[in-house]
Design a protein around this motif. Structure first.
Motif, PDB file in Angstrom:
ATOM      1  N   ASP A  78      25.906  93.242  22.966  1.00  0.00           N
ATOM      2  CA  ASP A  78      25.405  92.620  21.753  1.00  0.00           C
ATOM      3  C   ASP A  78      25.860  91.162  21.765  1.00  0.00           C
ATOM      4  N   ILE A  79      25.068  90.288  21.139  1.00  0.00           N
ATOM      5  CA  ILE A  79      25.470  88.883  21.052  1.00  0.00           C
ATOM      6  C   ILE A  79      25.488  88.459  19.596  1.00  0.00           C
ATOM      7  N   PRO A  80      26.351  87.463  19.262  1.00  0.00           N
ATOM      8  CA  PRO A  80      26.391  87.024  17.861  1.00  0.00           C
ATOM      9  C   PRO A  80      25.105  86.315  17.464  1.00  0.00           C
ATOM     10  N   HIS A  81      24.742  86.373  16.181  1.00  0.00           N
ATOM     11  CA  HIS A  81      23.648  85.568  15.644  1.00  0.00           C
ATOM     12  C   HIS A  81      24.257  84.438  14.836  1.00  0.00           C
TER      13      HIS A  81
END
Ligand SMILES: NC(=O)C1=CN([C@@H]2O[C@H](COP(=O)(O)OP(=O)(O)OC[C@H]3O[C@@H](n4cnc5c(N)ncnc54)[C@H](OP(=O)(O)O)[C@@H]3O)[C@@H](O)[C@H]2O)C=CC1
Ligand SMILES: Cc1cc2nc3c(=O)[nH]c(=O)nc-3n(C[C@H](O)[C@H](O)[C@H](O)COP(=O)(O)O)c2cc1C
Ligand SMILES: N[C@@H](Cc1ccc(O)c(Br)c1)C(=O)O
Length: 297
Positions: A78-81
């Motif tokens: 997952d990657i940060p928004h």
């Protein structure tokens, strides 16, 4: 059989409107029904709301080749928004900027007489960086831009292209193709491939290869790379350079091997890039007016 295990392609006249370059397409001599076509048919039936002309066949095309060598997307982290803010202009400024940008791009022409005058390498790097800002299916960035400035390599590219284009013009493509192109006064002699300071060969990556050698699906790779190519054309126009959006039919595999590109890459287009020659001319073509290209609903 080629490297992907496909059978040898042959040229076939194609009556489907807009199907392939110039109304002709290279088809592989294989049985009408294959495991992939059956799978495709089944999938299409189960997704009747998908327009078959624009549906993403990327994964379906790859199913034949399915196995442990494909990465599972759920393995991806997952990657940060993060917050996003865009420039906001007053409406008059927007109108002015939209006109200005249109004026710039409306001056773009395909110029087939290119000057040998050198072009700074940094400019080429910057237009490619700009092309690389294009959106891409699942952010896969499925493009490779091969920049050739070495005179010997350019000459070898020219030899491959001229040899194939001569066959295209003389026999492969037939009278209709030749007549349709006549107004452009093109032929198989491609001086610009020796003369232009740079040749940019744009490859689409039909799938990705991760460091662990697993394959990654590149959704809508041709559309993604075509968008990037359009942005590249705009970026060239922005700095006063010209090109020929060329699609040298039947040269892809040979050029890929010459440039030592891997089997997952396919040539999409070949752009000779430079300043226009002082004596360059272009056909006096007209562009469709707004009312012919827009429908407001
Ligand atoms: N003819 C067309 O329909 C289109 C052509 N173009 C562009 O026009 C130019 C010529 O294209 P095209 O006529 O397709 O000829 P190419 O020279 O690119 O390809 C000829 C044949 O070789 C196959 N091939 C190409 N690259 C690979 C690869 N990496 N591994 C295995 N097989 C490969 C193609 O298979 P496959 O049939 O699977 O592609 C095709 O059947 C290129 O610049 C191309 O990008 C762009 C869009 C459509
Ligand atoms: C997908 C595509 C393929 C093209 N292929 C070739 C080509 O192989 N050779 C060529 O000389 N021009 C090619 N062109 C350039 C067109 O001939 C040119 O864009 C058209 O004549 C309109 O002229 P303009 O670009 O000056 O507006 C191609 C353009 C596109 C968009
Ligand atoms: N590829 C050939 C023929 C060609 C020319 C212009 C075009 O717009 C198109 Br599409 C094809 C060539 O480069 O001469």
């Amino acid at each position: 059989m080629n490297e992907r295990g496909s059978s040898v392609p042959t040229v076939t006249e194609c009556s489907m409107p807009g199907a392939q370059e110039d109304g002709y397409m290279l088809v592989k001599s294989k049985d009408a029904e294959t495991p992939s076509s059956r799978l495709k048919a089944a999938k299409v039936d189960s997704r009747p709301w998908v327009d078959q002309e624009v549906q993403d066949d990327t994964e379906l095309e790859q199913r034949e080749d399915e196995g442990d060598d494909w990465v599972d997307r759920s393995e991806e982290q997952d990657i940060p928004h993060v917050p996003y803010s865009a420039m906001r202009y007053p409406e008059e400024t927007m109108v002015e900027r939209s006109k200005e940008f249109y004026r710039l791009l409306n001056q773009r022409r395909t110029v087939r007489l290119i000057s040998p005058e050198p072009v700074p390498r940094e400019v080429i790097d910057n237009v490619i960086l700009t092309a690389g800002t294009a959106p891409s299916g699942a952010h896969t960035e499925p493009w490779t831009f091969v920049v050739v400035s070495d005179p010997e390599m350019k000459h070898q590219i020219r030899q491959i292209v001229e040899e194939e284009e001569e066959v295209n013009y003389r026999q492969r493509m037939g009278d209709k193709w030749v007549k349709d192109l006549a107004k452009l006064r093109t032929n198989w002699i491609k001086d610009y491939l020796d003369v232009a300071p740079y040749l940019i060969l744009i490859f689409k990556q039909t799938y990705g290869i991760l460091p662990n050698n697993k394959k990654k699906t590149h959704y809508y790779n041709e559309i993604s790379v075509s968008i990037a190519s359009g942005i590249l054309l705009a970026a060239l126009q922005n700095v006063g350079l010209v090109t020929v959006t060329s699609t040298p039919l039947n040269c892809g595999p040979q050029l890929r091997l010459l440039l030592k590109r891997p089997a997952n890459e396919k040539l999409l287009m070949l752009l000779p890039v430079g300043y226009p020659a002082p004596d360059a001319t272009v056909p006096e073509l007209e562009r469709k007016p707004l009312e012919d290209i827009v429908v407001h609903i």
